[in-house]
Design an enzyme around this catalytic site. Structure first.
Site, mmCIF file in Angstrom:
data_model
loop_
_atom_site.group_PDB
_atom_site.id
_atom_site.type_symbol
_atom_site.label_atom_id
_atom_site.label_comp_id
_atom_site.label_asym_id
_atom_site.label_seq_id
_atom_site.Cartn_x
_atom_site.Cartn_y
_atom_site.Cartn_z
ATOM 1 N N GLY A 125 0.855 -1.184 0.000
ATOM 2 C CA GLY A 125 0.000 0.000 0.000
ATOM 3 C C GLY A 125 0.884 1.224 0.000
ATOM 4 N N LYS B 54 -9.269 -12.520 -16.788
ATOM 5 C CA LYS B 54 -9.392 -12.686 -18.247
ATOM 6 C C LYS B 54 -8.734 -13.979 -18.746
ATOM 7 C CE LYS B 54 -10.765 -10.521 -22.024
ATOM 8 N NZ LYS B 54 -12.067 -9.827 -22.119
ATOM 9 N N HIS C 129 8.352 -7.787 -3.205
ATOM 10 C CA HIS C 129 7.108 -8.226 -3.847
ATOM 11 C C HIS C 129 7.296 -9.560 -4.569
ATOM 12 C CE1 HIS C 129 4.739 -4.510 -3.331
ATOM 13 N NE2 HIS C 129 5.925 -3.933 -3.308
ATOM 14 N N ASP D 176 -15.815 -12.456 -23.384
ATOM 15 C CA ASP D 176 -16.579 -12.654 -22.147
ATOM 16 C C ASP D 176 -18.018 -13.090 -22.423
ATOM 17 O OD1 ASP D 176 -14.238 -11.689 -21.144
ATOM 18 O OD2 ASP D 176 -15.019 -9.712 -20.615
ATOM 19 N N SER D 177 -18.704 -12.363 -23.300
ATOM 20 C CA SER D 177 -20.104 -12.727 -23.517
ATOM 21 C C SER D 177 -20.202 -14.067 -24.249
ATOM 22 C CB SER D 177 -20.873 -11.618 -24.249
ATOM 23 O OG SER D 177 -20.489 -11.504 -25.587
ATOM 24 N N GLU E 20 5.096 -11.275 -5.922
ATOM 25 C CA GLU E 20 4.100 -11.441 -6.989
ATOM 26 C C GLU E 20 4.530 -10.865 -8.331
ATOM 27 O OE1 GLU E 20 4.030 -9.369 -4.517
ATOM 28 O OE2 GLU E 20 2.997 -7.493 -4.968
ATOM 29 N N CYS F 171 5.294 -6.084 1.623
ATOM 30 C CA CYS F 171 5.605 -4.651 1.619
ATOM 31 C C CYS F 171 4.885 -3.920 2.751
ATOM 32 C CB CYS F 171 5.299 -4.057 0.240
ATOM 33 S SG CYS F 171 6.081 -2.461 0.010
ATOM 34 N N TYR F 172 3.928 -3.045 2.440
ATOM 35 C CA TYR F 172 3.215 -2.363 3.534
ATOM 36 C C TYR F 172 2.626 -3.400 4.487
ATOM 37 C CZ TYR F 172 -0.294 0.294 6.078
ATOM 38 O OH TYR F 172 -1.055 0.858 7.087
ATOM 39 N N GLY G 246 -17.652 -10.920 -28.351
ATOM 40 C CA GLY G 246 -16.393 -10.785 -27.618
ATOM 41 C C GLY G 246 -16.180 -12.003 -26.728
#
Ligand code: XMP
Length: 534
Positions: free
Chosen positions: A76, A390, A190, A248-249, A192, A103-104, A246
């Site tokens: 953060g 995604k 970090h 997602d749909s 990640e 981190c934070y 698309g």
């Protein structure tokens, strides 16, 4: 949350945990405002462990109820000493759930448990060599000296009682610390981000060795269980889905069709602003000759759109018109179908996180779904992909047998070619941009570059200029080619396409597309440019 619509009181956005997760085990990311909150969740999911992001305002009782196998405190921007900095009730450290602070998050653990956090005169930022203690389970399989990503000013100067230091840098005396008995771990760096060379190993060690996860998050089982769950929920109800073609749909529609077959109706509006052949491609997959069982309605609304867009040059007005017209067309179709029980939305997890992380998902602001709930009579929204990133939606699509070209489709804006034609949209300009874009995509694919570029397309500038073709003077349009590399679509760099490919595309467009005598390549990045032209 209850809401009233058309005289019906319905439960719009309430989602049970069971609906959300499906996985039996979950690791929770507690978000303290760090920029990598989604990334941490994705990395945990890459370990086949389901992970949710929650705001730091979630109460400890709620956490106990959700019973995560582990909790990760994010970074953060604050210092633990700022008056407004986010803190968390100390009881979290006593409920027996393993914690990893990053981190934070690591400083917050140190500060909350009686250690000392100090502010350095100079920040430590970027690639940093760190020495790790390999007797820590977090670092058991990590090189003794390894490269990590640092981004901090405050640092842990003294670890709390019962903790031991497990990594250090010259600047950071406690680059990692832990209290294995209480299952509390912390890293100043970090793990990640990809710059931390062995970060994924560290996260794996945390979720498997510390939290004891089994790794039951697999797309195959997600798809199977989701189908089963939708079937149970929908019963013999009617379901309506606005299909754009698309990713997602499309994935949402196929999931629903596998679950409830012909109880599902998909409405696909061809607004005449799609890429060349796109309408037919969508119909080939979802229409009556395609492999799926569902009711497919294609509305050919091209002329309506061109009429509405006549004489309109302002980008925002164009967007608004395209959005409004979509709702009108959809409304007409929905009226013919009558009341439905469920409306399907292709909301995905970043939409949920970005919309405030509450228990409710705000409807995607994408124009072609944003306005629907007000105009369609329905009882509840189904958002089958609301907990997927995604790349997971794509994996689910492949599991469902959706063709690869559809699953790996480039992002295409809701207003379509309407925002790739600068100025007024006409049928003639749509033809030009469709043809030019088709050639561009074809040549990029032939050169084997299609998988390596984030997004690329042709647009039509509103500029006409003098040229010469054969013995004739021409006064024609200039097509602009755009290609960018981006990881988040918030920032982007122009992609470096080899000159010979650009020459080929240029020559083909000028020769094959009537009305074009110049082709330009857009070198701008975002910011200050945007990816689209309008
Ligand atoms: P910009 O042009 O803002 O685009 O840099 C960033 C990304 O968003 C897409 N985009 C849209 N997608 N509806 C959408 O669904 C829209 O109105 C819209 N406008 C831009 C764009 O294609 C790029 O991927």
């Amino acid at each position: 949350m209850l809401a009233k619509h058309g005289g019906i009181t319905y439960n719009v956005f309430k989602h049970t945990e069971e609906e959300n997760g499906l996985a039996r085990e979950m690791v929770m990311v507690l978000d303290f405002g760090g920029q990598y909150n989604q990334l941490i969740a994705r990395r945990v999911r890459e370990c086949n462990v389901y992970c949710e992001v929650h705001p730091y305002t979630i109460r400890p009782e709620k956490i106990k109820e959700l019973a995560p196998k582990g909790i990760i405190f994010t970074g953060g921007p604050n210092s633990v000493y700022d008056e407004t900095s986010p803190h968390y009730p100390k009881e979290i450290f006593d409920i027996g759930i393993p914690i990893l602070g990053i981190c934070y998050g690591s400083q917050l653990i140190a500060y909350s448990l009686g250690g000392e956090v100090k502010t350095a005169l100079v920040s430590e930022y970027g690639h940093t060599e760190v020495e790790v203690d390999r007797t820590s389970v977090l670092f058991g399989d990590v090189e003794e000296t390894t490269t990590v990503w640092m981004s901090h000013t405050d640092y842990i100067a003294r670890v709390p009682e019962g903790f031991r230091v497990t990594a250090r840098t010259p600047v950071c005396p406690a680059a990692a610390m832990e209290c294995a008995e209480r299952k509390i771990y912390a890293t100043q760096f970090h793990p990640e981000v990809m710059h931390t060379k062995e970060g994924q190993k560290m996260l794996r060690n945390f979720v498997y060795q510390v939290c004891g996860c089994a790794g039951d998050w697999k797309m195959g089982s997600f798809v199977e269980e989701k189908i089963h769950q939708i079937r149970e929920k929908v019963g013999d109800g009617k379901v309506l889905c606005a299909l754009s073609g698309g990713v997602d749909s499309s994935v949402a529609a196929v999931l629903l069709s596998k679950a409830v077959g012909r109880q599902l109706t998909c409405v696909f509006v061809d607004h005449g602003l799609l890429r060349k052949n796109e309408g037919d491609e969508v119909e080939a997959v979802f229409g009556p000759d395609g492999p799926y069982e569902l009711n497919f309605i294609r509305v050919n609304a091209q002329q309506r759109y061109y009429e509405r867009l006549k004489g309109v040059a302002d980008p925002e007005t164009k967007r608004k018109i395209i959005g409004e017209e979509f709702i009108r067309v959809f409304e007409e179709e929905a009226r013919k179908i009558g009341a439905v029980d469920y409306l399907v939305q292709g909301t995905i997890y970043p939409d949920v996180i970005e919309s405030g992380l509450g228990e409710s998902a705000v409807i995607k602001s994408h124009h072609n779904v944003g306005g629907l709930p007000d105009i369609v009579d329905f009882k509840e929204i189904i958002e089958p992909l609301r907990m997927l990133f995604k790349d997971e939606v794509r994996k689910a699509g492949l599991e469902l047998g959706i063709p690869e070209y559809l699953v790996y489709r480039q992002p295409f804006p809701g207003p379509g070619l309407g925002i790739r034609i600068i100025g007024e949209v006409t049928e003639e300009k749509v033809r030009i941009v469709q043809e030019a874009d088709y050639i561009y995509r074809e040549e990029i694919a032939k050169a084997g570059l299609d998988k390596g570029i984030g997004q690329y397309f042709a647009g039509l500038t509103n500029m006409r200029s003098v040229g010469v073709m054969g013995d004739f003077r021409t006064y024609d349009y200039a097509v602009a080619l755009r290609a960018v590399n981006t990881s988040d679509f918030m920032t982007a760099e122009c992609a470096q396409i080899p000159y010979e490919v650009l020459f080929k595309v240029t020559s083909r467009i000028i020769n094959e597309v009537k009305g074009v005598n110049r082709v330009l390549y857009d070198l701008s990045s975002k910011p200050p440019g945007t990816i689209e032209f309008e």
